[in-house]
Design a protein around this motif. Structure first.
Motif, PDB file in Angstrom:
ATOM      1  N   THR A 329       0.855  -1.192   0.000  1.00 28.80           N
ATOM      2  CA  THR A 329       0.000   0.000   0.000  1.00 28.80           C
ATOM      3  C   THR A 329       0.890   1.240   0.000  1.00 28.80           C
ATOM      4  O   THR A 329       2.025   1.197   0.471  1.00 28.80           O
ATOM      5  N   GLU A 331       0.924   5.444   1.013  1.00 28.10           N
ATOM      6  CA  GLU A 331       0.314   6.560   1.723  1.00 28.10           C
ATOM      7  C   GLU A 331       1.165   7.803   1.500  1.00 28.10           C
ATOM      8  O   GLU A 331       2.377   7.719   1.308  1.00 28.10           O
ATOM      9  N   ALA A 340      -4.156   7.538   2.386  1.00 26.35           N
ATOM     10  CA  ALA A 340      -3.962   6.563   1.319  1.00 26.35           C
ATOM     11  C   ALA A 340      -3.895   7.271  -0.029  1.00 26.35           C
ATOM     12  O   ALA A 340      -4.674   8.188  -0.308  1.00 26.35           O
TER      13      ALA A 340
END
Length: 412
Positions: A329, A331, A340
């Motif tokens: 992920t 961010e 995010a």
């Protein structure tokens, strides 16, 4: 020995001056100067626009030629010359000479810098009238170049004389012993040793036998550090803000005094322009380590489209096989909050495959997010991945899951 010569082009009376004849030694004593007469009235003579000196080879030394356009009504010119050896901080006392031509030649057999100012005159004796002094023009009896290296925190540069080399070290190229990016400086006459001038976001010193002195260098408040009563410095830090510029001497024990003097002079030309940023770089944060696994994650080769993720198990924690995948992920730091990064496609899916980290070893994976997030805008980001420990946990789980993150900056 530092040897300085002065040659004057005189239209009315030509005086041939060789580098081996009419010299000014370190004392700065002049052999061809005139006293400065006192002007008797305000002058209407123009001010010479003196061009910076041009270096050219001479018969016995390097010559520096200064020129200016003739001043209307002038019968001659008074030239005030100041000089200094390359590593000296201040120019020596000026020497003044009268000439009739609109050019002036000086020179040296060593690393000398010159600056001159010129004023026009007409008349003789009590009838002498002077114009205003020009601005200083400068020149050097040696080649020098400005060497710079850019990076995500700013561009650093120094002026390097012809007797030195400056090797550029970019982010992640592995040339530097310490630091993120910078310059590697060496005197050509040295058998070994170098000075690494680099940008750092985490430089720190400790240990016994360290003494420090505060000085002013390149306009910065600098701290000079010396270990174990070494004759010369081991490191110099410029300023107190992070990131900061650091100079570190590496294996320079064989250097003689003039090399250190020249090194200090080079460092005194340092400029660090934080308005000129480029590229990307990884940044250490506490979330980059998982102490339970003895594992650290870092990133390199940061671009707007991707980076390389590195894993290193630095301590054996009796873990099972450590496994990671392609999933991650992203961010972005907005103010003081992590948010995010929005995806540019719906339902993006990663390939479900596992990669192992060798026990007490290292692993890496190339990551390209352009297909999922597009190219990133300038800012501070964090990439997070999951690492699995195949050893059984105390709770009886067959797999322990840990998240680990690495922070990075994209300059803009």
């Amino acid at each position: 020995m530092k040897r300085l010569c002065v040659a004057m082009l005189i239209l009315m009376t030509i005086v041939a001056v060789g580098c081996g004849n009419n010299k000014v030694e370190d004392s700065g004593a002049a052999s061809s100067t005139v006293s400065e007469p006192e002007a008797v009235e305000a002058s209407t003579l123009g001010v010479p626009a003196v061009k910076d000196g041009v270096l050219r080879p001479g018969e016995d030394c390097a010559e520096v030629v200064f020129e200016w356009d003739p001043v209307e009504g002038a019968e001659g010119y008074e030239v005030s010359e100041e000089n200094k050896y390359y590593s000296e901080k201040e120019y020596r006392e000026p020497e003044t000479v009268e000439i009739t031509d609109n050019s002036y030649v000086t020179g040296a057999q060593d690393y000398f810098d010159f600056r001159i100012k010129v004023r026009a005159f007409k008349g003789n004796g009590a009838e002498r009238v002077y114009g205003e002094w020009s601005s200083f023009a400068t020149g050097s009896a040696y080649e020098k170049q400005t060497v710079s290296v850019g990076g995500p925190y700013g561009e650093m540069s120094v002026v390097v004389p012809e007797g030195w080399t400056a090797d550029i070290s970019a982010v992640d190229d592995g040339k530097l012993t310490y630091g993120l990016y910078g310059l590697i400086l060496k005197p050509k006459s040295a058998d070994a040793g170098q000075i690494e001038l680099f940008c750092s976001d985490s430089f720190g010193v400790c240990g016994t036998g360290l003494s420090q002195e505060e000085i002013t260098l390149a306009g910065y408040t600098a701290h000079v550090g010396t270990y174990d009563d070494h004759e010369h410095w081991d490191f110099i830090t410029f300023g107190d803000e992070r990131p900061q510029i650091v100079a570190q001497s590496i294996d320079c024990d064989s250097w003689i005094s003039h090399m250190w003097e020249e090194a200090d002079t080079i460092l005194d030309t340092l400029k660090f322009d934080t308005s000129r940023t480029e590229g990307g770089i990884g940044q250490y944060i506490s979330d980059s380590e998982v102490e339970a696994l003895g594992l650290m994650m870092s990133v390199s080769n940061v671009t707007t489209s991707g980076l390389t993720v590195h894993f290193k198990q630095y301590e054996d924690k009796n873990t099972g096989e450590l496994i990671y995948g392609e999933e991650y992920t992203l961010e972005k730091l907005e103010g003081e909050k992590w948010e995010a990064v929005p995806m540019i496609i719906d339902n993006g899916v990663f390939t479900d495959i596992g990669y192992s980290i060798p026990k007490n070893g290292e692993a890496e994976i190339e990551t390209n997010w352009e297909w999922l997030y597009g190219k990133l805008e300038p800012g501070t980001y964090k990439i997070t991945k999951t690492v699995l420990d195949s050893g059984s946990s105390s709770e009886g789980d067959s797999l322990n899951r840990y998240t680990v993150s690495a922070q990075f900056l994209i300059a803009g």
